[in-house]
Design an enzyme around this catalytic site. Structure first.
Site: not given
Ligand code: R5P
Length: 288
Positions: A186, A34, A188, A216
């Site tokens: 957002k 590896g 409230r 992500s």
């Molecule tokens: C947040 O600070 C970033 O700009 C992205 O919105 C974030 O990393 C996205 O992450 P995920 O796809 O897990 O919601």
């Protein structure tokens, strides 16, 4: 001469083409246990450019980068411009809780100590990462490249940031395309009721392009798509710079109503349609 590490070979080739430069052959493989082996198989000189994103598998890509940089240094080359299109570990740029490693700082120091003389990255998660280096470090923007793609593919779009933090990206694109931009806010309504909706614009029957730096897990974009659907958007294009795309993130985004997903090629993925090669090449040409 351009050297493309394992994670960025296609992008390195595109940068070489943009710069009318040549690619240096690199042998990179793993031993049976590896451990990584690299060999630079060309004659390189001052001003060599190394291109290596440090996304998944982050640790392997980093080790390969360290090996490449150190080997070039040992050849007596001092000017090693290092392009890290996606800067892994960039989201841990400070200690959020006592005892946590400041990973971005550790990684920056190791890259520098391995021999990089200049750093070029694209839309770093935090601009302040540039200050972790004692060598010139440049945070380039992929927004002009993304804007150009949107301009060619969507008529009269609304550029929408999924949260206030990404509003700067939406503004950058809308200024280039001379169109409207907004973000999801957002509100409230009561102690246990929160509503999220576009802050200023009515997206009913509009073509909306969501822009973020990173996708992500896809959670942020899934939420944004669902809200835009509820508010009557006629088409949703999702765009981002870095397609980290953990597990089934893409599937979840399409299931939430996205019509198209497009990202840059800072990381390899099936949606890496927009190339940052010209953004990088322009910066490298200016700095030589
Ligand atoms: C947040 O600070 C970033 O700009 C992205 O919105 C974030 O990393 C996205 O992450 P995920 O796809 O897990 O919601």
């Amino acid at each position: 001469m351009i050297i493309g590490g394992s994670s960025s070979q296609k992008l390195a080739a595109s940068i070489a083409r943009e710069m009318d430069d040549i690619l240096c052959p690199l042998e990179s493989r793993k031993f049976p246990d590896g451990e990584r082996y690299i060999r630079i198989k060309g004659d390189i000189d001052e001003g060599v450019v190394v291109v290596q994103s440090t996304g998944y598998p982050q640790d392997e890509n980093l080790i390969e980068l360290f090996l490449i940089l150190k080997t070039i240094r040992k050849m007596g080359i001092k000017k090693i411009r290092t392009v890290i299109p996606y800067f892994g570990y960039g989201r841990q740029e400070k200690s959020f809780n006592h005892g946590e490693a400041i990973s971005a700082e550790v990684v920056s120091q190791l890259i520098q100590e391995s021999g990089a003389s200049e750093i070029y990255s694209i839309n770093l998660h935090e601009e302040s990462i540039c200050n972790l280096f004692n060598i010139p470090a440049y945070n380039l923007s992929a927004m002009p490249a993304i804007a150009s793609f949107i301009g060619e593919n969507v008529e009269d779009p609304v550029i929408l940031a999924p949260d206030k933090g990404a509003l700067g990206f939406a503004h950058e694109i809308s200024n280039i395309l001379n169109c409207e931009s907004d973000y999801l806010e957002k509100i409230r309504l009561s102690p246990n009721k929160v509503e999220t909706k576009p802050k200023n614009l009515d997206v009913d029957n509009r073509e909306v392009v969501i822009i973020d730096d990173i996708i992500s897990t896809g959670g942020t974009i899934v939420n944004a798509c669902s809200i835009l659907k509820e508010h009557g958007a006629s088409r949703i294009m999702v765009s981002c710079v870095h397609p980290v795309l953990v597990e089934d993130a893409l599937l979840k985004i399409f299931a939430a109503g996205a019509d198209e997903v497009v990202s840059t090629d800072t990381l390899k993925s099936e949606v890496s349609t927009v190339s940052v090669a010209s953004v990088v090449a322009d910066a490298l040409k200016k700095s030589f």
